[in-house]
Structures are given as C-alpha cells and as structure tokens.
Design a protein around this motif. Structure first.
Motif: not given
Length: 169
Positions: A25-31, A56-60, A134-137, A145-154
């Motif tokens: 149930g976490i809000a995100f935007t697929a980019r 704002r773009v983070f690597k895993t 506010e949001t990161i990717l 494909l990147d996902l934009e969401l809040s860091p706290d939600d991540l």
C-alpha cells in the motif's frame, strides 16, 4: 505521486519491486526511460534521462558483511563506504558481493537490482542523505525502470535503516 493500483499501469511496470510496493500500500511512481546498454554508469544514466538531480537517484549495491549479504543504497554520484556500511550493521568487515551471487540472491540483474521485492530479504541501509529529499528514485527491478517514493517508505518496505554510508569518489 500516485499509487499504482489500476491494472493497466501496474502491468506496464510489473516487477517484484512494484508488486511488493502495491501489496504494502505504498505510493510510488514508476519512471521508465530508454536504457542504453553502452552506458558506463546506469544510475547516472537514469538521472540524466529522467531529468532528476543525481542526489535524488540512488543505486543499490550488495556487499558481504562478515560473511553475510547486505544492501547499501547510496546516491549514484557517490560511492558506498564499505567500512561505514559494516559499522552501521555492527560488523567488522565488508567487501563488495560477487555480481553473480547478488543476482541469484535478489532475483534481479546487475544494473537493475532493486532494494525492494528481493527474493531473499537482506539487511538494508539507506544513506542518510536521502532524508533531505521528499522523494528519491531507486531501481524498479530492471534496467530502464526507476521507482520514485519517499525515503521513509523505502525504509519501511525494506525493513532498512538510515546511516552515513556514502562517500565522494
């Protein structure tokens, strides 16, 4: 930012990461963007093609921490500080994980490894610089494909924690 719940938009970006976010149930935007397989740095390519600041773009990245795998998530223009990651997880030693092991444990390919929806949940640390956004990717589970969401939600969806784990190149 919208919650991806309608079938058409969810299907167009369906990966284990998008499915995990939808289930939680976490809000995100697929980019999405057109990935160039010749790109030298996937994260910097994403920032450029999506028109987003690299901060704002983070690597895993996956590392072996005292013999166990862990995830470090840092801005694409910075490097993972392995010593800081080990410290954040209460360990002594860290080294980058073998890419084949990373792919096998996460279910994703290198360059498309998402911190979300991995086959095997791993200890996860997000660089504290994310708190300033506010949001990161992050990767959505495939190249391009990147996902934009809040860091706290991540942090919530990965069971992760914040720590200072990035350093300049």
């Amino acid at each position: 930012m919208t919650k991806r719940s309608d079938a058409a938009s969810a299907a167009s970006a369906a990966t284990p990461a998008t499915l995990a976010l939808t289930r939680a149930g976490i809000a995100f935007t697929a980019r999405s963007y057109d990935h160039d397989p010749r790109a030298a740095a996937y994260g910097l390519e994403a920032a450029e093609k999506l028109g987003v600041e690299p901060e704002r773009v983070f690597k895993t990245l996956l590392a072996t921490i005292d013999g166990e795998l862990a995830v470090g998530i840092v801005p694409v223009a910075l490097q993972l500080d392995l010593k800081a990651l080990a410290h954040a997880l209460g360990a002594k030693r860290a080294e980058m994980a073998d890419p084949k092991v990373a792919e096998r444990k996460t279910g994703y390919v290198v360059g498309g490894i998402s911190p979300i929806g991995q086959k095997t949940p791993l200890p996860t640390v997000l660089d504290e610089s994310a708190i300033l956004c506010e949001t990161i990717l992050v990767s959505g589970g495939r190249r391009g494909l990147d996902l934009e969401l809040s860091p706290d939600d991540l942090i919530a969806v990965t069971g992760g924690q914040y720590a200072p784990i990035a350093r300049s190149r």
